[in-house]
Structure formats: C-alpha cells, structure tokens
Design an enzyme around this catalytic site. Sequence first.
Site, PDB file in Angstrom:
ATOM      1  CG  ASP A  82       2.296  10.732   5.609  1.00 36.36           C
ATOM      2  OD1 ASP A  82       1.524  10.280   4.743  1.00 36.36           O
ATOM      3  OD2 ASP A  82       3.324  11.379   5.347  1.00 36.36           O
ATOM      4  CG  HIS A 209       1.723  11.185  -0.471  1.00 40.61           C
ATOM      5  ND1 HIS A 209       2.147  10.619   0.704  1.00 40.61           N
ATOM      6  CD2 HIS A 209       0.381  11.278  -0.384  1.00 40.61           C
ATOM      7  CE1 HIS A 209       1.091  10.366   1.465  1.00 40.61           C
ATOM      8  NE2 HIS A 209       0.003  10.744   0.819  1.00 40.61           N
ATOM      9  CG  ASN A 231       0.962  14.020   2.521  1.00 40.74           C
ATOM     10  OD1 ASN A 231      -0.178  14.457   2.448  1.00 40.74           O
ATOM     11  ND2 ASN A 231       1.298  12.979   3.222  1.00 40.74           N
ATOM     12  CB  THR A 234      11.826  16.651   0.808  1.00 37.76           C
ATOM     13  OG1 THR A 234      11.286  15.327   0.822  1.00 37.76           O
ATOM     14  CG2 THR A 234      13.309  16.580   0.502  1.00 37.76           C
TER      15      THR A 234
HETATM   16 ZN   LIG Z   1       4.060  10.145   1.077  1.00 36.98          ZN
END
Ligand SMILES: [Zn+2]
Length: 396
Positions: A82, A209, A231, A234
Amino acid sequence: MPLVHMGDMLRHAYQNRYAVAAFDVVSLDFITAIIAAAEQRNAPLIISLAESHFDYFDFELLMAAVVRAAQRTSVPAAIHLDHGESLESAVRGVNLGCNGIMVDASDLPLDDNIVRTRAVADMAHACGIPVEGELGYVPGVEGEDAERHPGEVVYTTAAEAQRYVDETGVDFLAVSIGTVHGRMKGEPQLDFERLAEINQALGLPLVIHGGTGLSNEQYGKLIDNGVTKINYYTALADAAGRRIGANLQASGGGGYTALVDGVPEAVQEEAARCIELWGSSGRAADLLATCRPWLPVEHAIFYNTKDLDEAGVEQMMAEGRRVLAAIPGVQRVFTGHAVEDGHPYRHCWLVRFCGRPVIDSYREHPAHRQFADQHFRPYAGDRVSIDFEQSAGDEG
Ligand SMILES: [Zn+2]
C-alpha cells in the site's frame, strides 16, 4: 487455500458488485485478527502493508508472517503493498511476496505521476502482478496516520483519470472524491456524481482510501459506482487502542501481554463488521472457482563446472545470489552442492520466481544476461535447467 491473482479477485468483485476489504496490518495481532474476520465471514481478503507504516515494523519479517498466514487461511487472499513510494520499494514488495502493488505518486503533477506509475506498472506486469495507481489526492485530517498525508484534497476528474489509465496501464485506480486518510472531521461529503462519471469512463475496479467513518449508505453507493477495494486502517487501530486503554485502566498497570490482551478480538470485530457491510461475506467459494491461484515457480539448474576450482565456484555463487536476488519477481536464490557423490550433477541453483511470467522477464533481464554470459555459462556448459510450477495443493 491459496493466494489468488489479485486482478481476478477484483474483477470478480467488480462484476458482482461488492468490495474486498484491504486492511493494513502493523503487527501479528492485526494479521491474526483480519484473517479470523475473513474466515468468520467466508470472505476474500487483501492483506495490505503500507510503506508509510514501515517505521513501526520490520517489513521483511512481517511479510514472512503475512505470506504464511495467506497460504494457510481457508479464504482466498492477496497481499498488497500500500502506498509504495518508489520503483525500488515496489520491487522489494514483489520479491518479498506481494502480489498486488500500489504506487502512490499522487502528490506529483500529472505528467510526473504518469512517468513514475508507468515504471512501476511495467515492472510489476512483467511479473504478472496488477498495479493500483492513485490520481487526485486523499489528504489526512486527524487520527493515526493522518499526518503522513499532508495537504489539501485534490479531486479526481474523469478526463484526467482516462489519460492516466491509458498512459500508465494501471489495473485499478484509487480515486479522490471526498474521503480522507485517518478520521473525518464532521459529516463526510462524497461526490458520487464524480465517481459515477469516472466509473463510466474507465470501467475498471476503483479503490477508496480513507474508508473510516463513512455511513452504511455511503459505502453502498461507493460499491454501486465501481468501488471494489476499500482500504481501511484507522478504525482498526482505534479499536486496538481502546482495548489497550481499557486494559490499562482495569489493571492499573501490568506488562505487555496484559495490556494487549483481547486486541486481536477487538480488531476482528471491527474488520468483520466492515466485511459484512461491503458485501464480500460468503463470496469465498464462488471467487475461488473463478480466480487463478497465485503459484510460485522454481527455476532449477543442475550443473557441473570446468576451469573453476571450489573457491571459484563459491565466488560465482555469491555473485549470483547478490545479482539475481535483486531482479524483479525473484523471491529467493538458493545455491547448493550435492550432499552425496555419484550424481550426474554436483551443484545447483534454485531460483524462486513469484509466478510464471517471471520465467521470461528474468531471462531477458540485463542483470541476469550479464551474470549468465560472463560468470556462469562459460564455466557450466554441462547443465540441465527446468522450471517447476508449484502444485496447487501445496500450501507451503
Ligand atoms: Zn491510503
């Protein structure tokens, strides 16, 4: 169950309108957690390692665990680099076992982004590996990781996306339509019209993302408009952090294992929730039936030397290990000597390629040609060379 070709995986998701979870891992706990979540949901999985996280772990060591975890899981999996920052890091990712590569040059002007992305795509495609590019810019706002994506949002446009895909040859595109890396401040506003336009123009799997903090309805609309890979990191990191905080409070101290107790379960719960939400639950078997397995190839050479003493042979092998291991798609170079006398050949190379396409790209690679022409073939005319593809049932 095997690693599978990531291009096949995302095409299946694109055609069947769901998104595969790409969870970034930063420790063994995260690997354990997301594998357990995918198995619990019977869902395909992308295990993702972000270059921006390499300060937190040893990439080579963690990759060994990721590869093993992917080989032994019961669901189809792919391993993704990534936010790869350079061609060098992309090659390193491929050689350590990634079978999907993201190149992130989205902070560069379009022309420069195209040049850098193209170089990575050419390398990866020669190894049979698909590439994700990013156009537009997804900034970080707050939360873990946010500071690694400084600056303001730049939205992706359909016209630029078309040119970018045509000129780079990327297989998937990460788009910027209003998500942020890290946590959102306030209600996220996503530009679905823009996304629909991009999807219509490109017709290839799109990637989001900064998936943390979106509503269920927003996820649904993303997937309706071509998003097949989300993606997500967090919220997993936050779940782990909350668990550690609770352990600290409950115990009033305690050692490492007491503090991280229950972290995999906390991460698994959030990962399983996302998998369910994004429609990939129960897709494992159907996907496996349509995806090519991702199988390494062992390039085996058995040989005898002439005009070279034992020290010379050792020197030639050392040079070969150094030079050949750096060629894209080469996962390991083994050099050895026959343990017993009396066999037709005394020495061997076992060069492990990540996949079949590397048979050709390795043979043509300038570093291989030079080594073979100058250091190997003149001394090893007596040799036999065979490429073996791993059998599909072999999980190790
Ligand atoms: Zn990202």
